[in-house]
Write a protein that holds these residues in place. Structure first.
Motif, short mmCIF file in Angstrom:
data_model
loop_
_atom_site.label_atom_id
_atom_site.label_comp_id
_atom_site.label_asym_id
_atom_site.label_seq_id
_atom_site.Cartn_x
_atom_site.Cartn_y
_atom_site.Cartn_z
N VAL A 1 -26.03 -26.78 -81.09
CA VAL A 1 -26.99 -26.11 -80.20
C VAL A 1 -26.25 -25.13 -79.30
O VAL A 1 -25.26 -25.48 -78.67
N ASP A 2 -26.74 -23.90 -79.27
CA ASP A 2 -26.15 -22.87 -78.42
C ASP A 2 -26.74 -23.01 -77.02
O ASP A 2 -27.89 -22.66 -76.77
N MET A 3 -25.95 -23.51 -76.10
CA MET A 3 -26.46 -23.79 -74.76
C MET A 3 -26.76 -22.52 -73.96
O MET A 3 -27.52 -22.55 -73.00
N ARG A 4 -26.17 -21.40 -74.36
CA ARG A 4 -26.49 -20.15 -73.66
C ARG A 4 -27.96 -19.83 -73.82
O ARG A 4 -28.64 -19.39 -72.90
N LYS A 5 -28.47 -20.08 -75.03
CA LYS A 5 -29.90 -19.82 -75.29
C LYS A 5 -30.78 -20.75 -74.46
O LYS A 5 -31.82 -20.33 -73.96
N GLU A 6 -30.34 -22.01 -74.32
CA GLU A 6 -31.12 -22.97 -73.52
C GLU A 6 -31.25 -22.47 -72.08
O GLU A 6 -32.31 -22.54 -71.48
N ILE A 7 -30.14 -21.98 -71.55
CA ILE A 7 -30.15 -21.52 -70.17
C ILE A 7 -31.05 -20.29 -70.03
O ILE A 7 -31.85 -20.20 -69.10
N ARG A 8 -30.94 -19.40 -71.01
CA ARG A 8 -31.82 -18.22 -70.96
C ARG A 8 -33.28 -18.63 -70.97
O ARG A 8 -34.13 -18.00 -70.37
N ARG A 9 -33.57 -19.73 -71.66
CA ARG A 9 -34.95 -20.21 -71.72
C ARG A 9 -35.35 -20.96 -70.44
O ARG A 9 -36.44 -21.47 -70.32
N GLY A 10 -34.42 -21.10 -69.53
CA GLY A 10 -34.73 -21.73 -68.25
C GLY A 10 -34.49 -23.24 -68.23
O GLY A 10 -34.91 -23.93 -67.32
N ASN A 11 -33.81 -23.77 -69.25
CA ASN A 11 -33.50 -25.20 -69.27
C ASN A 11 -32.17 -25.44 -68.55
O ASN A 11 -31.11 -25.10 -69.05
N ASN A 12 -32.27 -26.02 -67.36
CA ASN A 12 -31.03 -26.24 -66.59
C ASN A 12 -30.59 -27.70 -66.60
O ASN A 12 -29.71 -28.07 -65.85
#
Ligand code: ADP
Ligand code: ZN
Ligand code: ZN
Length: 732
Positions: A390-401
């Motif tokens: 899982v690419d965590m950069r994408k998660e953060i961009r999606r607002g998942n902190n």
């Protein structure tokens, strides 16, 4: 006759062999003795006996006492202690201390005896009871109870029947008092049933190869869950049948109870455990059981390699790649090297096992210095778990902190719904790795060390993970006074807190250094998890290796990059090992397993090799990198660390050492791949400023290492600490 004695004092002035007259019986090579030294009596070990002395014989004093019932050191362990003295550059006394439980010195712990009462075998039991007067009710009850139990504790009997009754029966000669030695046995709750498995063809082949090979050392390269433990147990059984002894090493104290369980199931009381987490009395007793030959299998972490066994037939080092096998404090020994010395001396076999062998060991196998055995498949051909990156950069961009990607949340839910268990791995204990001012960016640091402090919510305190100092949590920035304090980096405490918000009714347990302060807690947490009393286990590297939980079908690796971006040359190797090991905890039984690997650098080649379980691909890539750049195993890293409370002194000493070593460098340029002096990466630790002189040397030239040591060691004194590290685990 004269005894050559090493006295138990650590300073270098007393690092000599002293002669004493043998005036007492029972002084042998290896005995612990008390000798007059100056105006005191101190303990020492006899390392040799000779007819004459080179000293003025009229002035030589006599030995004042012999300790213990038998010599504590054997010829072999004495030879090994000399090897440690020479290869780790320590005094003879500090090398000897590795072999003896610390509580043995100065008689801090002794054998423990307990009083028992039993029926006097020389009397007629029935007529004795008949002869008692009617009023002696308690005495009668006491004697009747004894007939059934044969032997009863004295104190217990007194508290049950009263002192008058018990003592009376003894005075009349009906009962007798006996004293017996009690062994304080650690993990008395740890036992198991012998699994009756028949070896797979691969396992059988592994055993046969190891038994028949001419080579002293064998590397077992077996994927996680391939049944290496069963191979070890079989080898131990063979050695025990031949009347020999064995040492079984695991990388962490937390793994010893599990291994002990399997060893006890098979070998009962022949197995003894040695590690620093035992109580003083337990360690003392276990040590003596091994020394006396009553126990013949020593199990433990690194330090058990010094177990006092005679007739050694086998040493097994499980997870041989693990960093814990290198001692990080003086004496800085390498466990594999120590094991090689013992194996060589005793003509024993050395078995190294791993799913991710160290580059060094695999290179030895490729060069045919080691025998190589492979266990390429999991037992019952279970597939290795599928890894989703899982690419965590994408998660953060999606607002998942949160610490969990949406995929990991879904998988957790599915895993729990189907009644299975999950392991979440994160190599950071505490609540948040660091505490930062949101306005000026100031990072709160330890007063003694140049490192950021970790927030621990349970203690509501800031802790230094290097020196252990504890500080009050701040409510404003000490630099600018701002109230906006931010947490940086997630720790295990925070992960558990977030998890219990997601799954409020699911029992969760945490295993890290903070939750395992005493020796039983490891075992309790793991037992509870294996009984499914807890459903999610969150932990640091303690949970990464070895454990075998059949119901675990999901492993989440929360921050796969944590170790990847260190400047250390070994960071790729460590990352690959860790990921493979953690992933290996999933899907070990019926149901297939899954791994969710969260990362900020999904394209890193090390991660993709790890998720394909391609050890050999990784090995080829890394070994050619090391060869090209001149890093171990093609060189030895030698680091001289200089530290002093006064920074100026540290700099001056560093310059002086650098200057002297420069001559060594100039004279041996062909052997050096690197030479330089720097500020250490952690520039202050425990109030001392740290500098280093670093070099990489071709591995064959041990003599240069000696020269480096003697050159640098001259500057070591009470104020300035100067020490040498060879291939250290980390270059902090
Ligand atoms: P490793 O140490 O290689 O990761 P283990 O030794 O823990 O693997 O073995 C994995 C599992 O397989 C354990 O539960 C073990 O009891 C089981 N096992 C090992 N050998 C056999 C065998 N020959 N037959 C059946 N089960 C086995
Ligand atoms: Zn600030
Ligand atoms: Zn500190």
């Amino acid at each position: 006759m004269y005894a050559q004695v090493i006295v138990d004092l650590l300073n270098s002035e007393t690092d000599k062999i002293f002669d004493y007259k043998i005036t007492l019986p029972d002084v042998s090579i290896g005995s612990r003795v008390v000798v007059p030294f100056g105006n005191k009596n101190i303990e020492g070990v006899v390392i040799g006996i000779k007819e004459t002395s080179d000293f003025d014989e009229t002035k030589i004093k006599g030995i004042s006492g012999v300790l213990d019932g038998m010599p504590v050191m054997t010829k072999e362990t004495l030879a090994l202690s000399t090897f440690i003295t020479e290869s780790c550059f320590v005094t003879r006394a500090s090398a000897l201390r590795l072999f003896l439980p610390s509580e043995m010195r100065k008689g801090k712990v002794r054998e423990q005896y307990k009083k028992f009462v039993t029926i006097n075998p020389d009397i007629d039991y029935k007529s004795a009871i008949d002869s008692l007067s009617k009023n002696a009710v308690k005495q009668r009850e006491f004697l009747e109870s004894l007939s059934a139990s044969v032997k009863a504790g004295y104190t217990e009997s007194v508290s049950r029947f009263g002192a008058t009754a018990v003592k009376g029966a003894v005075i009349k000669g009906f009962a007798i008092l006996i004293e017996e030695k009690i062994l304080r046995s650690p993990y008395s709750n740890v036992s198991g049933e012998k699994k009756n498995v028949s070896l797979t063809l691969d396992q059988q082949n592994a055993v046969n190869t190891i038994v028949n090979t001419e080579k002293q050392t064998t590397l077992i390269f077996g994927v996680t869950g391939s049944g290496k433990t069963e191979v070890y147990l079989n080898l131990i059984e063979k050695v025990i049948k031949e009347g020999k002894t064995a040492i079984m090493l695991v990388p962490e104290i937390s793994l010893t109870p599990q291994m002990l369980k399997q060893l006890r199931a098979r070998f009962g009381e022949l197995a003894a455990i040695l590690h620093s987490g035992l109580s003083a009395g337990e360690r003392f007793d276990e040590w003596w059981r091994l020394r006396s030959g009553e126990a013949r299998i020593a199990i433990g972490a690194r330090s058990a390699v010094f177990a006092p066994l005679s007739d050694l037939g086998l040493i097994i080092i499980d997870e041989e790649h693990d960093g814990s096998y290198q001692s990080e404090s003086s004496p800085r020994y390498n466990t594999v090297e120590v094991a090689k010395f013992r194996a060589e001396y005793s003509k024993a076999k050395l078995v190294l096992g791993s799913a991710t062998p160290s580059l060094e060991s695999f290179l030895c196998a490729e060069r045919h210095e080691y025998e190589l055995v492979e266990l390429p498949e999991r037992i019952n051909k279970k597939p290795l778990p599928v890894v989703d990156i899982v690419d965590m950069r994408k998660e953060i961009r999606r607002g998942n902190n949160t610490p969990f990607s949406s995929l990991l949340k879904d998988e957790l839910k599915r895993c729990l719904d189907s009644g299975n268990q999950a392991i979440l791995f994160l190599n950071q204990r505490g609540y948040s790795k660091s505490v930062i001012c949101a306005e000026c960016g100031h990072v709160i640091k330890c007063g003694n060390c140049d490192v950021s402090l970790t927030y621990h919510k349970e203690d509501d305190a800031l802790l230094c993970h290097y020196c252990g100092a504890k500080y009050k949590m701040v409510d404003s920035c000490p630099e600018c006074g701002s109230k906006f304090i931010r947490y940086g980096g997630v720790g295990t405490e925070k992960v558990c807190e977030e998890l219990s918000k997601l799954f409020p009714f699911v029992p969760i347990s945490r295993m890290d250094r903070d939750t395992t302060q005493n020796k039983d807690t490891h075992f309790k947490i793991l037992e509870a998890f294996s009984k499914k009393e807890s459903r999610i286990l969150v932990g640091t590297q303690m949970i990464a290796k070895g454990h075998d939980f059949p119901s675990v079908t999901l492993v989440g690796i929360l921050d796969a990059d944590a170790s990847l971006h260190f400047s250390d040359f070994r960071s790729s190797e460590r990352t690959f090992e860790l990921l493979t090991q953690v992933a290996g905890r999933s899907g070990r039984a019926e149901e297939a397993g899954k791994v969710v690997l969260q990362t900020y650098s999904p394209d890193d080649p090390v991660l993709s090799l790890a998720f394909r379980y391609d050890y050999k691909g990784f090995y080829e890539r890394e070994i050619s990198l090391r060869a090209a750049t001149g890093f171990p195993p093609f060189t030895k890293i030698v680091r001289v660390v200089i530290s002093d409370n006064n920074e100026q002194t540290a700099i001056e000493v560093t310059k002086a050492i650098y200057g002297e070593l420069k001559d060594v460098y100039e004279r041996n340029k062909g052997e050096f791949r690197f030479f330089g002096a720097l500020k250490a990466p952690i520039k202050k630790l425990l109030g001392k400023f740290r500098y280093e002189v670093l070099m990489r040397l071709t591995p064959e030239r041990e003599d240069i290492i000696k020269t480096v040591f003697y050159t640098a060691n001259k500057y070591n004194n009470k104020k300035t600490s100067v020490y040498l590290e060879i291939n250290p685990n980390n270059l902090n």
